[in-house]
Design an enzyme around this catalytic site. Sequence first.
Site, mmCIF file in Angstrom:
data_model
loop_
_atom_site.group_PDB
_atom_site.id
_atom_site.type_symbol
_atom_site.label_atom_id
_atom_site.label_comp_id
_atom_site.label_asym_id
_atom_site.label_seq_id
_atom_site.Cartn_x
_atom_site.Cartn_y
_atom_site.Cartn_z
ATOM 1 N N LYS A 108 0.801 -1.210 0.000
ATOM 2 C CA LYS A 108 0.000 0.000 0.000
ATOM 3 C C LYS A 108 0.844 1.275 0.000
ATOM 4 C CE LYS A 108 -1.142 1.205 3.979
ATOM 5 N NZ LYS A 108 -1.712 1.347 5.332
ATOM 6 N N THR A 109 1.775 1.358 0.917
ATOM 7 C CA THR A 109 2.575 2.576 1.012
ATOM 8 C C THR A 109 3.406 2.775 -0.244
ATOM 9 O OG1 THR A 109 2.712 2.154 3.369
ATOM 10 C CG2 THR A 109 4.139 3.853 2.490
ATOM 11 N N ASP B 181 -4.561 8.027 3.548
ATOM 12 C CA ASP B 181 -4.199 6.663 3.942
ATOM 13 C C ASP B 181 -5.150 6.198 5.050
ATOM 14 O OD1 ASP B 181 -2.843 4.343 4.086
ATOM 15 O OD2 ASP B 181 -1.066 5.155 5.079
ATOM 16 N N GLU B 182 -5.279 4.914 5.228
ATOM 17 C CA GLU B 182 -6.117 4.337 6.296
ATOM 18 C C GLU B 182 -7.515 4.962 6.284
ATOM 19 O OE1 GLU B 182 -4.906 1.895 7.680
ATOM 20 O OE2 GLU B 182 -2.812 2.146 8.256
ATOM 21 N N GLN C 118 -9.209 -3.825 8.426
ATOM 22 C CA GLN C 118 -8.251 -3.300 9.390
ATOM 23 C C GLN C 118 -8.788 -2.081 10.112
ATOM 24 O OE1 GLN C 118 -3.953 -3.438 8.391
ATOM 25 N NE2 GLN C 118 -4.657 -4.049 6.368
ATOM 26 N N ARG D 140 0.940 -8.753 10.815
ATOM 27 C CA ARG D 140 2.201 -8.011 10.995
ATOM 28 C C ARG D 140 3.394 -8.913 10.763
ATOM 29 N NH1 ARG D 140 0.588 -4.048 9.384
ATOM 30 N NH2 ARG D 140 -1.237 -5.338 9.044
#
Length: 896
Positions: free
Chosen positions: A44-45, A245-246, A293, A650
């Site tokens: 994503k980043t 983001d998020e 998430q 993670r």
Amino acid sequence: MQQDPDVIARPPEALIGDLNPQQAEAVQYHGPALLIGAGAGSGKTRVLTRRIAWILTQFGAWPSQILAITFTNKAAAEMRERLSSLIGPVAERMWVSTFHSACVRILRRDGDRIGLKSGFTIYDTADCERLVKLIASDFNFDVKRYTPRQILARISDYKNNLTGAKELLAQYAPDFRPGTRGYHIGRIGNVEELYAVVYAEYEHRLALANAVDFDDLIVRTVELLRTQPDVAAYYHHKFRYILVDEYQDTNHAQYVLIRELAGVDAGEHPSPDARGAGRVGPAWITVVGDSDQSIYAFRGADISNIQDFEKDFPNARTIMLEQNYRSTQTILDAANAVIAHNEGRKPKKLWTSAGKGVPITGYAADTAQLEAHWIAHEIKRLHEEEGVRYSDIAVMYRANAQSRSLEEGLIQAHVPYQLIGGTKFYERREVKDALAYLQAIVNPADAINMRRILNVPKRGLGARAESIVTMYADEHGLTFWEGVEQADRIEGMTTRTLNPLKRFADLMTGLRAFAAEHDGQPSQVVARVLRESGLLDELSKSTDPQDQSRVENLSQLQSVAAEYEQNTPDATLVGFLETTALVADFDQLPDESEDSGKVTLMTLHTAKGLEYPVVFLTGMEQGTFPHSRAMEDASELSEERRLAYVGITRAKRHLYITRAAVRAQWGRSSEMMPSQFLDEIPEGLIDWKRKEAGVERMRAGWGRGSDDDWNATLDEFGDWDDDSMGTTYGGSSYGSSSHGSSSYGSASYGSSSYGSSSRSGSSYGSQAPRFGSAARERTSSSSSSGNGGAHFTYGTSASPSRSPRFGSSSASSRSGKVTTRKAAPKPHAKPASSLDRDNRLDINDFHVGDKVSHDSFGLGTVLETQDKGRNSIITVDFGSDGVKRLMLRVAPIEKL
DNA sequence: CCGCAAATATTTTTT
DNA sequence: ATATTTGCGG
């Protein structure tokens, strides 16, 4: 269009050549609205930063036209850094920030248009709580029944939904005028009126103090954009590309903010021949998120923002990224299996081309201490035998309180670690005191901070003096500070009070003058404040060993100020205060590239967005994770499950899951049953090093009753009898109903009495290693390792690599208490365990539809009754407090 | 008004 | 268990 010469030119191939088709499409997408559904670890980043580079180089945008918003400072720092390596140092000057700091920046510029004078103060949660407490005592309502926390939570809800105090007042308390005294809140029990009145008064006092709370940063910015068309127009034309983001964690106010900033509803039309977003019309929006998430609903995050994106933004395109580049298939299988238990979710499966990898390792410890002990030694083994770097390992837990035992275990095993989050440096009392001085200097109207320091250090100005000044100020429409300045005019003032008041006024005036002259050197101002206020003096004279570390914390504060000064070209005192308010965890994570040589400890929430080769997911117990307060409610349980999903994903290579059969919580130890999430992971994926704790094995073979019976008992009530080894079960009817042969039934998790039982000085205690003097010695050695790092600085984010929150401060404050033990037991008899209690209510007296009153939840309606003799359950709808299942025998309820 | 001892609440998660 | 708040005596 001309290209910014500072942007490193990248050929298109360099930006998309190494991406998969979906990623590449997302980077290049040419259109006004793009939603990237990015599963965990799907790059994503990387896509986001590449897209920014793409916009700059291919659409010909200027860096200043881009606004990239993240949720945390950490994420912002990381994105900035990755951008920097992609397009060059120009990234440092771009708007890459959190919602909150972006808003501060906007409000600092134009806040005066909506009544925010420059130098406004940002109140943190503690400040807000003080304010509500003040209001509570002025309005004389019961703080026991309506705690400041509850009220603030409600106010926060209002703000997150952009509900103003005015409209609530009109509806619930039309006669109330903020700022007036003597208003009596109507009938007790009219909660809405109380909330409305307190909310309105709270807003009023914030305005008087020239202060805002966290939520206000968003709300007031929206207000600014909505009421000041020219300001709005400025930003519409400034930001042509907005990336968020998020996105699944945004709340309604943030959603509106994005819309306002982008000018979606401004009615402008883009010029048809523009290469990208052009210069007019709505800005182009890219949002990235993953509804699986979403873990911040408790803070007002609204998943429908991401779910409705295509409806909200015309011509939106959605691109899903499902290939995971982070984890092994085993880890993804576990994550997929767990999250699949959430209902009403769009099915989505992460996959990877990496192999199965190693199985998940499981371990069931007897106590939290032994869990920590095992983890610490396993980490040591990984490090020594398998050559795993400590910095590649993270230990995660649900709540900060759990870090304690883990830290002790690691210290004992000499494993270096760093703790992220927890009690924040800036929330320490002495640090807050010092900051309150600075705040009061910058913004004298700030009554909360001014009052906080009035008698810190002690100068003979107690509650009495404070209330005299407050009353005088209120009567004359003055701020608290103006009241202090005019102290000699106050009636009934004694010399005894007047003199210290005058000295205080002089002190502050002197400090303010000094600050005005040295605005560019906050560290000088800090030094001066510490010295002249007497804060430092008082602490260094003290004999309390804790005060020693407080002095060190204060000197750290000064270093932080110095560091800020060096790293910020246009440093100001206000700017420094801003960093302290917004940058909550100053001990940032080190660069990925650099090996800190330490294991990282953090909460699952903090872990979001990070990845580690080895991850320990600890405390996998009912009541710990999922948290006991989230088990009763289906939607909260879903959020816990998403949190588990975040935790599992993670891990890159090796996931460990551990639990403890006994965990001490608030002084007493309770038996914990395994987390339901463990059952949701396919058995074949986990290699249990120890499947059951010793206690559990003993029980299984105890002869009386099968394992199922035990679990069934736990199931229904989450509760154990005090004399668990005995045979009695509260007398009656425990039919040997053999429900559920899988260890837990499905519908029966949680009861209101969960965890209320305890098991006193049991034999497990003696099995636990004692952390006595040995731990104390090691604490100091660990503190030196914690502080010994060099001073790295990355970016302009001004983060000292030295982490203020451990080292001497936290470590030494903790040592010296480890071994203390009460000699005599409490004189009072222990409260009876819930199984002993009986309030003599009969289930047959309750019927569906009956009204009951609960001591803490208030009025409710009976939804269901279950007659199980002594263990009868009653389900009650408490309206806004939710639906609760209560064990009739112990519930503090009354039939109406 | 200050200091000490006792009572009491606290544990979700974060900007 | 620990931190903070309350009550009492000086």
